[in-house]
Design a protein around this motif. Structure first.
Motif, mmCIF file in Angstrom:
data_model
loop_
_atom_site.group_PDB
_atom_site.id
_atom_site.type_symbol
_atom_site.label_atom_id
_atom_site.label_comp_id
_atom_site.label_asym_id
_atom_site.label_seq_id
_atom_site.Cartn_x
_atom_site.Cartn_y
_atom_site.Cartn_z
ATOM 1 N N GLY A 146 0.783 -1.231 0.000
ATOM 2 C CA GLY A 146 0.000 0.000 0.000
ATOM 3 C C GLY A 146 0.809 1.273 0.000
ATOM 4 N N LEU A 150 -1.249 4.787 -0.117
ATOM 5 C CA LEU A 150 -1.228 5.639 1.069
ATOM 6 C C LEU A 150 -0.553 6.974 0.785
ATOM 7 C CD1 LEU A 150 -0.466 2.902 3.734
ATOM 8 C CD2 LEU A 150 -2.631 4.091 3.360
ATOM 9 N N ALA A 153 -3.196 9.207 -0.786
ATOM 10 C CA ALA A 153 -4.485 9.328 -0.096
ATOM 11 C C ALA A 153 -4.845 10.766 0.234
ATOM 12 C CB ALA A 153 -4.480 8.473 1.163
ATOM 13 N N THR A 173 -3.509 -3.102 4.748
ATOM 14 C CA THR A 173 -4.609 -2.700 5.632
ATOM 15 C C THR A 173 -4.071 -2.304 7.005
ATOM 16 O OG1 THR A 173 -6.140 -4.140 4.449
ATOM 17 C CG2 THR A 173 -6.784 -3.449 6.670
ATOM 18 N N ALA A 176 -2.514 1.089 6.736
ATOM 19 C CA ALA A 176 -3.504 2.155 6.552
ATOM 20 C C ALA A 176 -4.078 2.622 7.879
ATOM 21 C CB ALA A 176 -4.617 1.672 5.630
ATOM 22 N N ARG A 179 -7.517 4.411 7.888
ATOM 23 C CA ARG A 179 -7.698 5.642 7.112
ATOM 24 C C ARG A 179 -8.987 5.578 6.316
ATOM 25 N NH1 ARG A 179 -3.011 9.286 5.109
ATOM 26 N NH2 ARG A 179 -4.222 10.937 4.123
ATOM 27 N N VAL A 182 -9.262 5.070 2.170
ATOM 28 C CA VAL A 182 -8.431 4.033 1.561
ATOM 29 C C VAL A 182 -8.935 2.666 1.992
ATOM 30 C CG1 VAL A 182 -6.096 3.102 1.310
ATOM 31 C CG2 VAL A 182 -6.414 5.549 1.665
#
Length: 288
Positions: A146, A150, A153, A173, A176, A179, A182
């Motif tokens: 990610g 990220l 984002a 995940t 994140a 978040r 996302v």
């Protein structure tokens, strides 16, 4: 003279390309690790003159404590070839998500979060220059941990990361940390059935397409059709690295054929916009 590692002669061609500025010291060290035993930083330092080779020697010294582990990671293989390259890719990246998440998504970061952040910053700057993500619905196809999703984002209205690896999706995940705009989902590597028609205004495929190409032309055509379906009219698709076969001309030819077959305009093909990474960029746009 040859530069020797513990187990043999280091690839002189890699050193020559680095000295000439054709590849960065980061890519040179990654290629040395992938092509043989870990290089000896002292031997590289003895060989180095001011310039790229000196930076290569410094990089090897900086990561001295990681070199043996990185060499073992390289010897374990990054090639998901076999009867089912998509399933093998999922298994490969499940392993990398567990063992070496940063190096797994960009081996030339050598597992160093700071180095990965610098490489990601370079990549995101190119994305912003080629197709501004501000306020757009973004899909990151082959999202890995990610890092790109990220990083975008704050600009995008929403970001969906898709990956065939359950391990990578879980790691993304986790990073994140809840978040709101996302999310990460596991795909099957053959379609984008979880995404509605015209639901993406910017779609990214960062170093993920080379793991699809070995599955064959029908698989590539199927996913390309799905990308075209998911893109909104006027939406942009940025792809970095079409394949790893070492034939940029064939990659460009296949990209042109894909664009013509699926209602896409090819705006950029075969460009090399990076100083750190050796990725080759393509920019498609969905015709209105």
């Amino acid at each position: 003279r040859p530069v020797r590692a513990a187990g043999g002669v280091i690839d002189e061609g890699v050193l020559a390309r680095c000295a000439a500025g054709a590849i960065s010291p980061e890519i040179a060290l990654a290629q040395l690790l992938l092509s043989g035993d870990p290089p000896d930083p002292a031997a590289l330092a003895a060989r180095a003159e001011p310039g790229p080779l000196a930076r290569l020697a410094g990089l090897a010294e900086q990561h001295r404590d990681r070199l043996n582990d990185l060499g073992a990671l390289a010897r374990a293989g990054f090639d998901p070839a076999g009867e089912d390259p998509v399933a093998n890719s999922a298994a490969l990246f499940d392993r990398l998500a567990q063992d070496a998440p940063e190096a797994g998504v960009a081996f030339y970061s050598f597992g160093d979060p700071a180095a990965l952040a610098r490489a990601t910053d370079e990549l995101v700057a190119v994305i912003r220059d080629w197709a501004d993500p501000a306020g757009r619905r973004v899909v990151d196809l082959g999202c890995g941990i990610g890092r790109v999703a990220l990083a975008l984002a704050d600009d995008a209205s929403s970001v969906i990361g898709v990956d065939v690896s359950a391990g990578m999706v879980a790691e993304a995940t986790r990073r994140a940390n809840g978040r709101a705009n996302v999310r990460f989902v596991q795909g099957n590597g053959r379609d984008l059935r979880m995404l509605p028609d015209a639901s993406a205004e910017l779609l990214l495929a960062v170093d993920s397409w080379p793991f699809l190409v070995p599955a064959g032309p029908e698989a590539v055509a199927g996913v390309t059709a799905e990308v075209a379906r998911v893109l909104a009219p006027g939406g942009d698709w940025l792809l970095f690295n079409w394949s790893y076969r070492g034939d940029p001309a064939q990659d460009v030819a296949e990209a042109r054929e894909a664009a013509a077959a699926h209602g896409l305009e090819l705006l950029r093909a075969g460009e090399r916009p990076f100083a750190i990474w050796d990725g080759i960029g393509f920019h498609f746009r969905r015709l209105a």
